[in-house]
Design a protein around this motif. Structure first.
Motif, mmCIF file in Angstrom:
data_model
loop_
_atom_site.group_PDB
_atom_site.id
_atom_site.type_symbol
_atom_site.label_atom_id
_atom_site.label_comp_id
_atom_site.label_asym_id
_atom_site.label_seq_id
_atom_site.Cartn_x
_atom_site.Cartn_y
_atom_site.Cartn_z
ATOM 1 N N LEU A 157 32.286 91.854 -16.232
ATOM 2 C CA LEU A 157 30.987 90.621 -16.100
ATOM 3 C C LEU A 157 31.392 89.653 -17.320
ATOM 4 O O LEU A 157 31.518 89.953 -18.529
ATOM 5 N N LEU A 158 31.326 88.367 -16.628
ATOM 6 C CA LEU A 158 31.784 87.194 -17.691
ATOM 7 C C LEU A 158 30.391 86.528 -17.813
ATOM 8 O O LEU A 158 29.965 85.627 -17.050
ATOM 9 N N LEU A 159 30.100 86.298 -19.054
ATOM 10 C CA LEU A 159 28.808 85.474 -19.353
ATOM 11 C C LEU A 159 29.253 84.255 -20.000
ATOM 12 O O LEU A 159 30.307 84.287 -21.085
ATOM 13 N N LEU A 160 28.860 83.014 -19.556
ATOM 14 C CA LEU A 160 29.182 81.854 -20.375
ATOM 15 C C LEU A 160 27.958 80.984 -20.616
ATOM 16 O O LEU A 160 27.107 80.820 -19.713
ATOM 17 N N ASP A 161 27.936 80.490 -21.776
ATOM 18 C CA ASP A 161 27.034 79.544 -22.238
ATOM 19 C C ASP A 161 27.399 77.923 -22.099
ATOM 20 O O ASP A 161 27.792 77.813 -23.156
ATOM 21 N N GLU A 162 26.836 77.339 -21.204
ATOM 22 C CA GLU A 162 27.317 76.226 -20.981
ATOM 23 C C GLU A 162 28.727 75.799 -21.328
ATOM 24 O O GLU A 162 29.230 74.963 -22.180
ATOM 25 N N PRO A 163 29.690 76.419 -20.676
ATOM 26 C CA PRO A 163 31.199 76.213 -20.934
ATOM 27 C C PRO A 163 31.724 74.711 -20.571
ATOM 28 O O PRO A 163 32.575 74.414 -21.217
ATOM 29 N N THR A 164 30.940 74.229 -19.620
ATOM 30 C CA THR A 164 31.494 72.762 -19.349
ATOM 31 C C THR A 164 30.653 71.610 -20.112
ATOM 32 O O THR A 164 31.042 70.429 -19.742
ATOM 33 N N SER A 165 29.846 72.117 -20.949
ATOM 34 C CA SER A 165 29.195 70.975 -21.469
ATOM 35 C C SER A 165 30.000 69.877 -22.414
ATOM 36 O O SER A 165 29.633 68.755 -22.461
ATOM 37 N N ASN A 166 31.219 70.212 -22.765
ATOM 38 C CA ASN A 166 31.932 69.324 -23.524
ATOM 39 C C ASN A 166 33.230 68.672 -23.032
ATOM 40 O O ASN A 166 33.943 68.130 -23.533
ATOM 41 N N LEU A 167 33.430 69.073 -21.664
ATOM 42 C CA LEU A 167 34.527 68.406 -20.895
ATOM 43 C C LEU A 167 34.282 67.512 -20.024
ATOM 44 O O LEU A 167 33.112 67.044 -19.669
ATOM 45 N N ASP A 168 35.393 66.766 -19.878
ATOM 46 C CA ASP A 168 35.261 65.467 -19.108
ATOM 47 C C ASP A 168 35.244 66.189 -17.448
ATOM 48 O O ASP A 168 35.609 67.174 -17.269
ATOM 49 N N VAL A 191 28.375 84.928 -14.831
ATOM 50 C CA VAL A 191 26.951 84.527 -15.056
ATOM 51 C C VAL A 191 27.025 83.412 -16.077
ATOM 52 O O VAL A 191 27.658 83.597 -17.065
ATOM 53 N N MET A 192 26.862 82.078 -15.546
ATOM 54 C CA MET A 192 26.870 81.069 -16.517
ATOM 55 C C MET A 192 25.655 80.346 -16.552
ATOM 56 O O MET A 192 25.012 80.071 -15.612
ATOM 57 N N VAL A 193 25.151 79.976 -17.886
ATOM 58 C CA VAL A 193 24.077 78.854 -18.078
ATOM 59 C C VAL A 193 24.906 77.579 -17.935
ATOM 60 O O VAL A 193 25.933 77.415 -18.606
ATOM 61 N N SER A 194 24.226 76.658 -17.283
ATOM 62 C CA SER A 194 24.612 75.331 -16.908
ATOM 63 C C SER A 194 23.491 74.103 -17.152
ATOM 64 O O SER A 194 22.391 74.715 -16.937
ATOM 65 N N HIS A 195 23.759 73.062 -17.323
ATOM 66 C CA HIS A 195 22.805 71.893 -17.156
ATOM 67 C C HIS A 195 23.217 70.996 -15.990
ATOM 68 O O HIS A 195 22.417 70.131 -15.771
ATOM 69 N N ASP A 196 24.577 71.210 -15.600
ATOM 70 C CA ASP A 196 25.070 70.131 -14.691
ATOM 71 C C ASP A 196 24.626 70.612 -13.029
ATOM 72 O O ASP A 196 25.259 71.409 -12.643
ATOM 73 N N LEU A 197 23.438 70.167 -12.685
ATOM 74 C CA LEU A 197 22.960 70.450 -11.310
ATOM 75 C C LEU A 197 24.263 70.143 -10.353
ATOM 76 O O LEU A 197 24.452 71.275 -9.428
ATOM 77 N N ASN A 198 24.811 69.111 -10.210
ATOM 78 C CA ASN A 198 25.675 68.893 -9.183
ATOM 79 C C ASN A 198 27.074 69.894 -9.259
ATOM 80 O O ASN A 198 27.544 70.044 -8.286
ATOM 81 N N ILE A 199 27.485 69.862 -10.284
ATOM 82 C CA ILE A 199 28.849 70.708 -10.634
ATOM 83 C C ILE A 199 28.506 72.200 -10.155
ATOM 84 O O ILE A 199 29.012 72.834 -9.378
ATOM 85 N N THR A 200 27.168 72.604 -10.637
ATOM 86 C CA THR A 200 26.750 73.888 -10.022
ATOM 87 C C THR A 200 26.632 74.049 -8.621
ATOM 88 O O THR A 200 27.106 74.918 -8.030
#
Lengths: 284, 372
Positions: A157-168, A191-200
């Motif tokens: 199980l891989l948990l990620l907390d906003e892994p794409t927040s700093n990426l272009d 299981v990934m926490v995200s803020h980006d609706l469209n990428i998600t």
């Protein structure tokens, strides 16, 4: 890897952050947790990998309560990619990724650990960074190194907390694509926490939308990304269009919040439907 | 996904995940090995430096001996143990060697403790005394010197008092962990608080003490190797060896803890417990050293920073290399302290500060980064 979260309640002193959260994930899947800031997304992730201990409820990994497992035992099964990491005394990239082998290895680093780490660096195409110091990297490179460290744990199980927040945008897509591939080829539960609706919306198999410490809605991106849900959860007037086969959220305006909780008066999908969609047998 | 992905796609890369034996991977491993080899070379260099400075240091003094004489005397004496001591043997073995060995042990111990303290505090300004050990030890020594109060008699009263009082700040921090999480900032702040309390109490006694006692307390707080003797070495040596072995065993944990508490826990490290355990060991080592030498500053702060410039921050190498460098630095400083205004011997703590301060400023100016 089976992950079951039963009625988890977590409070920071008097502030209740998670309020009876239930979740049942039985197979490898790309799961994204969404919701406004402070809604308890990261807290939920920290309850899963035993960084935090919920006051009520249990988190079960393959039927075992994580609180009954040792930290190392959890770390062998659950990889974690933090939001960002600063190190006062930074190591090289190889040494940083080798840390991911910590739960598996003893005092010394053996050849097999080094093999795994170099394999992951190649896979993420960051071999050229191997001997660089972690603090000299760009934000995007750091994020990739942290993902590499999570993978070096060889988790189920891989948990990620906003892994794409700093990426272009290009790196965001690359990371999401990679995670999607890991789910399919290595049968990982991500299981990934995200803020980006469209990428998600583009990559997730299952979207969990949180509000007020509860799961507000869950389902496929098509099911969850509705104008009503976005209004209720984020307090944002949005238009949801279909781009290709996936929903695409066009934000229009932030709704005025008169007082705390006023947004919740705008009713979206009720929690009961979310629970129904989260049933393990429910086809997603 | 198809069973045979097209070459070069991400899926093909993933399938190579564990069995990839490409050119890049070989070169990464090659680079990593040579990087490890460079670290070993640096440590060997530091070790050789310790041997050389020890030899030079043993030649210093009113009785003339050259560098080779010193090692010849040492080897002969070891090979012919029990034979009556010549003047040469007496000078080397009884007068100069205890001081040198104490210098090595204290320098090694303070530097490795400093490196570990900087690691658990995640703070480049930390040193072995950060949690108030020096202030506690100073107070213990002061009441032994001024009031004559202490366990044991004479010199031993100072040693035992300094040792016991230096551990009080650590006990206070451990007590506080019952109420608060042992975060680095909590530990540092608690250390500063106890330091102020002990310093104030020491000052109070010194105001009302006779001038000779005040001078004795003052010299003690600067630190010196003057009192080194064969009888005091075994206990400091034993504590230093055991402590260093423990810290070396925790080196990987220290690395992981550097990445933040949540990250470290997610990698299976019990951060709070490790931090307290390491603090206790650092405190015991430092207390043992300080109680025999007084508070020798700068070694524990500067050595890890110098070593980081050459070796990076991997604690597996940083700890032992800092120890070796610290030993060399303290021996060098002591050699200067003995010769600079001979025959008067200055307390070595003054020289370490004089060498360490400018060296540190120079290093800070050289680096563009916040730390190295």
């Amino acid at each position: 890897m089976k992950l079951k979260i039963n009625d988890v309640v977590f409070s920071y002193s008097s502030l209740k952050v998670l309020d009876s959260v239930c979740l049942d994930l039985n197979e490898s899947k790309f799961v994204c947790i969404l919701g406004p800031n402070g809604v308890g997304k990261s807290t939920l992730v920290h309850c899963i990998n035993r960084i935090l201990k919920p006051q009520e409820g249990v988190v079960l990994l393959d039927q075992t309560n994580v609180q009954d497992m040792g930290l190392k035992e959890v770390a062998r099964k659950v990889g974690y990619v933090p939001q960002a990491s600063t190190d006062m005394f930074p190591l090289t990239v190889v040494d940083t990724v080798l840390m991911g082998r910590h739960p598996h290895s003893g005092w010394s680093t053996n050849e097999a650990d080094l093999d795994i780490v170099t394999g992951i660096l190649s896979m993420l195409e960051i071999e050229d960074l191997a001997m660089r110091s972690f603090d000299e990297l760009s934000a995007g490179q750091k994020q990739k190194v942290l993902i590499a460290r999570g993978l070096a744990q060889e988790p189920q199980l891989l948990l990620l907390d906003e892994p794409t927040s700093n990426l272009d945008i290009r790196h965001q897509l690359e990371v999401m694509e990679l995670l999607g591939e890991l789910v399919r080829s290595r049968k990982l539960l991500v299981v990934m926490v995200s803020h980006d609706l469209n990428i998600t919306a583009r990559y997730a198999d299952l979207v969990i939308m949180m509000k007020g410490g509860k799961i507000f809605d869950a389902g496929t991106p098509e099911q969850v990304f509705t104008e009503n849900n976005i209004r209720s959860v984020y307090g944002v007037e949005a238009q949801v269009v279909t781009a290709g086969t996936k929903p695409y959220v066009v934000p229009l305006a932030a709704l005025k919040i008169k007082k705390e909780g006023a947004v919740s008066d705008i009713v979206g999908i009720e929690g009961s439907l979310a629970m129904e969609r989260l049933e393990p047998d429910h086809a997603l | 996904m198809t069973s045979s992905p097209a070459p070069g796609t991400r899926s093909s890369r993933i399938s190579m995940f564990s069995a990839f034996k490409g050119r890049n991977e070989v070169s990464i491993k090659g680079q990593y090995r040579s990087y490890l080899f460079r670290k070993f070379l640096f440590m060997m260099g530091c070790g050789i430096l310790v041997v050389i400075i020890s030899g030079i240091s043993a030649t210093l003094g009113s009785y003339d001996l050259d560098f080779l004489d010193v090692y010849q005397v040492i080897f002969n004496h070891i090979l012919n143990w029990g034979e009556p001591e010549t003047v040469k043997v007496f000078v080397v073995w009884q007068l100069r060697l205890p001081r040198i060995i104490m210098g090595i042990v204290a320098g090694f111990g303070l530097a490795i403790a400093g490196a570990a303290m900087q690691g658990i505090m995640k703070n480049p300004l930390a040193d072995p005394y950060t949690t108030g050990i020096s202030a506690g030890a100073g107070f213990g020594a002061a009441i032994a010197i001024i009031l004559g109060l202490g366990l044991g008699a004479g010199e031993y009263a100072i040693i035992i008092n300094a040792f016991l009082f230096s551990l009080i700040p650590t006990f206070i921090i451990i007590g506080l962990t019952r109420f608060r999480k042992p975060t680095p900032s909590m530990m540092v702040l608690a250390g500063i608080a106890t330091m102020y309390i002990f310093t104030a109490m020491t000052s109070l006694f010194m105001i009302s003490a006779d001038p000779n006692s005040v001078q004795a307390v003052y010299i003690w707080t600067v630190g010196t190797l003057d009192k080194a003797s064969w009888s005091s070495i075994p206990i400091v040596f034993a504590v230093m060896v055991l402590g260093s072995l423990f810290l070396q065993g925790m080196a990987k944990n220290l690395n992981v803890m550097g990445m933040g508490d949540a990250g470290a826990k997610s990698l299976g490290v019990n951060v709070e417990r490790s931090r307290v355990l390491i603090l206790v060991v650092i405190s015991l080592m430092t207390a043992a050293i300080v109680s025999f030498t007084g508070v020798i500053g700068f070694i524990g702060l500067v050595s890890p920073h110098v070593v980081r410039i050459f070796l990076g921050s991997d604690n597996k190498f940083l700890l032992p290399a800092s120890g070796l460098f610290g030993a060399a630095l303290l021996l060098g400083a002591d050699a200067v302290a003995r010769t600079i205004i001979a025959p008067t011997i200055l307390p070595v703590g003054i020289i370490t500060a004089f060498i360490g301060g400018p060296l540190f400023l120079y290093l800070i100016m050289q680096r563009k980064k916040e730390v190295w």
